[in-house]
Structures are given as structure tokens and as C-alpha cells.
Design a protein around this motif. Structure first.
Motif, PDB file in Angstrom:
ATOM      1  N   ARG A  87     -79.997  17.549 -42.920  1.00 15.31           N
ATOM      2  CA  ARG A  87     -81.400  18.114 -42.764  1.00 15.31           C
ATOM      3  C   ARG A  87     -82.410  17.227 -41.674  1.00 15.31           C
ATOM      4  NH1 ARG A  87     -81.433  18.737 -47.540  1.00 15.31           N
ATOM      5  NH2 ARG A  87     -82.522  16.971 -48.329  1.00 15.31           N
ATOM      6  N   LEU A  88     -82.404  15.775 -42.042  1.00 15.58           N
ATOM      7  CA  LEU A  88     -83.399  15.033 -41.274  1.00 15.58           C
ATOM      8  C   LEU A  88     -83.021  15.158 -39.833  1.00 15.58           C
ATOM      9  CD1 LEU A  88     -83.404  11.920 -43.336  1.00 15.58           C
ATOM     10  CD2 LEU A  88     -85.285  13.666 -43.181  1.00 15.58           C
ATOM     11  N   GLU A  90     -81.856  17.600 -38.107  1.00 14.22           N
ATOM     12  CA  GLU A  90     -82.228  18.813 -37.748  1.00 14.22           C
ATOM     13  C   GLU A  90     -83.844  18.831 -37.394  1.00 14.22           C
ATOM     14  OE1 GLU A  90     -80.875  21.505 -36.541  1.00 14.22           O
ATOM     15  OE2 GLU A  90     -78.772  20.999 -37.298  1.00 14.22           O
ATOM     16  N   GLU A  91     -84.302  18.232 -38.581  1.00  9.99           N
ATOM     17  CA  GLU A  91     -85.905  17.987 -38.603  1.00  9.99           C
ATOM     18  C   GLU A  91     -86.494  17.270 -37.417  1.00  9.99           C
ATOM     19  OE1 GLU A  91     -89.294  15.456 -41.281  1.00  9.99           O
ATOM     20  OE2 GLU A  91     -87.510  16.738 -42.348  1.00  9.99           O
ATOM     21  N   TYR A  92     -85.770  16.335 -36.908  1.00  8.62           N
ATOM     22  CA  TYR A  92     -86.229  15.443 -35.873  1.00  8.62           C
ATOM     23  C   TYR A  92     -86.055  16.110 -34.558  1.00  8.62           C
ATOM     24  CZ  TYR A  92     -87.737  11.385 -38.909  1.00  8.62           C
ATOM     25  OH  TYR A  92     -88.173  10.607 -39.814  1.00  8.62           O
ATOM     26  N   GLY A  93     -85.427  17.211 -34.690  1.00  3.92           N
ATOM     27  CA  GLY A  93     -85.230  18.030 -33.286  1.00  3.92           C
ATOM     28  C   GLY A  93     -84.677  17.077 -32.333  1.00  3.92           C
ATOM     29  N   GLU A 139     -84.555  10.738 -50.133  1.00  2.00           N
ATOM     30  CA  GLU A 139     -84.562  11.080 -48.708  1.00  2.00           C
ATOM     31  C   GLU A 139     -85.811  10.509 -47.959  1.00  2.00           C
ATOM     32  OE1 GLU A 139     -86.292  15.301 -46.726  1.00  2.00           O
ATOM     33  OE2 GLU A 139     -84.758  15.190 -48.564  1.00  2.00           O
ATOM     34  N   ARG A 143     -85.630   8.530 -44.443  1.00  4.92           N
ATOM     35  CA  ARG A 143     -86.530   8.691 -43.534  1.00  4.92           C
ATOM     36  C   ARG A 143     -87.221   7.521 -42.961  1.00  4.92           C
ATOM     37  NH1 ARG A 143     -89.152  13.577 -42.737  1.00  4.92           N
ATOM     38  NH2 ARG A 143     -88.355  14.529 -44.816  1.00  4.92           N
TER      39      ARG A 143
END
Length: 320
Positions: A87-88, A90-93, A139, A143
């Protein structure tokens, strides 16, 4: 996370043999794995990597930070941590690449990183390994570690990105959507993510009260209780309990606590052997408590796991 000057970790972990092309066949197209050794990793911010494709990971780390998740199918904590990392990513793109390594299928990679327990998470920057953390972490902590990694990467000129976007979606078929979790399972998953293991256990307990045959809830409850127990014992206290268990193998409280930490850290057989030996040394209520804990840990690992089958046989011998 500490950063040695200039990321000078060569010699601490020998990656040179893995960075050479191997004769192992490359992953099939579309399976999410790495490409041929020395070839491109493919699209996406999360990839599965094998020994044949490890050179591509090393090359990718010259321009993009690579976070390596060392995991195994039998590892309960891995199943909690891996979705957090995905998930992280994906979040950091695309600011970093998540490379997932099944240590059972790729033991040479695990040996190269000197993995003593899993989940273990390390980074590669300019081909050099940077230790991040071992064990499942919340999480927010993951992060923070990744944010620090990105700072270190920028200081060393590793500021590239992984290509993401519509082009990737056109190249790879989209998997079918998984059915939504039952409400109580979803509540437990959310509690796990925020580190509230007591709440997760309560949700699974309610699910079992409503459906006693719910195998996933039973396994989830065992995991939640394990995480709660481990999280409740400070490191200094855990060290003292380990010393007590070593000097007094019949101490039930110390033995149970050390077995929990062994399993949490991926030392499955050590945990099982410790509890089987405690069963042999105890009687009455103490023996019943140890047996109950061992059966609970069987649920964490998975009742179909061959190590569970061996431990069940050892338990039967100890009991009778």
C-alpha cells in the motif's frame, strides 16, 4: 535508520554472486515477477523477484531506491506486513520500488542478506544494502523508515522514479476484484493496521461467536493474540525472560514468552520445540496452558504446514 558514510556496506553483505546472470529461467510474462537477469524489472511499483532477476534489482537501485521484503508463505507476521508495504509503495507513486522475495523459493537471496528471521526489510541504494527493520511493524513506523530512506537516497543522488500510470494498465491484465471482507473481518484488518491488536482479537472473537466454523477468524484471532502479547512485553523485559528460559527450562511464563517471540520472528521450529519440551516438563494446569498456547501457535502458522504436522506428532509423544 542509520546510514554509514557513503553507504559503504560492501563486505557486510555479499551480493556479488547474486548480481551475476543465472541460468534459472526468467519469470513468465504477466506473472508480476522480475524479467531475465540483467533485463528490465517491468512496470509497476511492486514486483516479485527471484534469483534469476536479482541483477535487475541491483541495476534498478542505481536510480531508484529499492525496498526488499523478505517473506514466506508460512510466516504470519509477513502476511501482516507485506500488504502495508504494498500500500505504501502505491501511495508513494513510484518514488521507490518494492521487490518481494519469497525466501523459501530463493534461499540464496536470504543467505546473502544474512536473514536470521522474517519478515526482514532491507533497501538497496546504488547496489549497496541498507538494513531497515526486522519483524512486522506498524504502518506509521514503516512510513517513517521509508521517509528516512528517501532522504538518504537523495543525499546520494538516487532520485529516479518507477514508471507508473495508464500505460502499465494497458500492458497487463487487471486482476479480478477480490470479494469484500465480511464486516467483522474488515474491522479486524483495520485494527491490525493501526496496531490495535486487542480490538482485532475482539472482532475475530465476535466472528467466531457468530460462526464457530470460520477458519479464517480462528487463525486471525490466534495472530491478533500473538501480536498483542509480543507488543505488551518491553524489549528489556523480553531479554530477561530469555535469560530465565535458558537457565530454567521449566519456567512456564518465560518459556511461553520466548516461544511467542521466536514465532513472531519467524523461528517456527524453535518455538514449537520449546513448547513441546515445556509440555514434557510440566503437569496439571501448567501443562494444559502450554498445550493450549502451542495449539494456538499452530493456527498462526497454518494447520496444513508440515512443521505443524511434525510438532503435533512431537506433542502427542510428550503427552502420552
Amino acid at each position: 535508520m542509520t546510514q554509514p558514510p557513503g553507504l559503504n556496506l560492501r563486505g557486510a553483505v555479499d551480493l556479488t554472486a547474486l548480481a551475476r546472470p543465472q541460468s534459472v529461467p526468467a519469470a513468465a510474462p504477466g506473472d508480476g515477477g522480475a524479467g531475465p537477469a540483467g533485463g528490465p524489472l517491468g512496470s509497476g511499483v511492486v514486483v516479485d523477484v527471484d534469483e534469476a532477476g536479482f541483477e535487475a534489482v541491483v541495476q534498478q537501485s542505481l536510480t531508484v531506491p529499492v525496498v526488499i521484503d523478505l517473506w514466506a508463505e508460512w510466516c504470519g507476521p509477513c502476511k501482516q506486513l507485506s500488504p502495508v508495504l504494498e500500500r505504501l509503495a502505491e501511495e508513494y507513486g513510484g518514488r521507490w520500488l518494492l521487490a518481494k522475495v519469497d525466501v523459501d523459493a530463493n534461499p540464496r537471496i536470504a543467505q546473502a542478506f544474512q536473514a536470521q528471521s522474517i519478515p526482514m526489510v532491507v533497501a538497496l541504494l546504488k547496489g549497496q544494502p541498507v538494513p531497515l527493520f526486522t519483524g512486522a511493524v506498524p504502518e506509521q513506523q514503516a512510513r517513517q523508515v521509508i521517509d528516512e530512506l528517501l532522504k538518504v537516497a537523495a543525499q546520494n543522488g538516487v532520485t529516479g522514479t518507477v514508471a507508473v500510470g495508464d500505460a502499465d494498465a494497458e500492458q497487463e491484465p487487471q486482476p479480478a476484484e477480490e470479494p469484500p471482507l465480511p464486516p467483522l473481518h474488515a474491522a479486524a484488518a483495520e485494527a491490525f493496521e493501526r496496531g490495535d491488536y486487542e480490538a482485532a482479537a475482539a472482532s475475530f472473537e465476535q466472528a467466531l461467536a457468530e460462526s464457530p466454523a470460520d477458519a479464517e477468524a480462528k487463525a486471525g484471532l490466534a495472530q491478533a493474540r500473538l501480536f498483542a502479547r509480543v507488543a505488551s512485553v518491553p524489549q528489556a523485559v523480553a531479554a530477561g525472560l530469555a535469560e530465565t528460559a535458558a537457565s530454567d527450562p521449566g519456567n512456564v511464563d518465560a518459556g511461553l514468552a520466548v516461544a511467542d517471540r521466536d514465532l513472531f520472528g519467524g523461528h517456527v521450529e524453535d518455538a514449537f520445540a520449546r513448547l513441546v519440551e515445556l509440555v514434557r516438563r510440566t503437569a496439571g494446569d501448567e501443562r494444559a496452558a502450554v498445550r493450549t498456547r502451542l495449539l494456538e501457535l499452530f493456527e498462526v502458522v497454518g494447520v496444513d504446514d508440515p512443521r505443524v504436522a511434525r510438532a503435533r506428532a512431537a506433542l502427542a509423544s510428550a503427552l502420552f
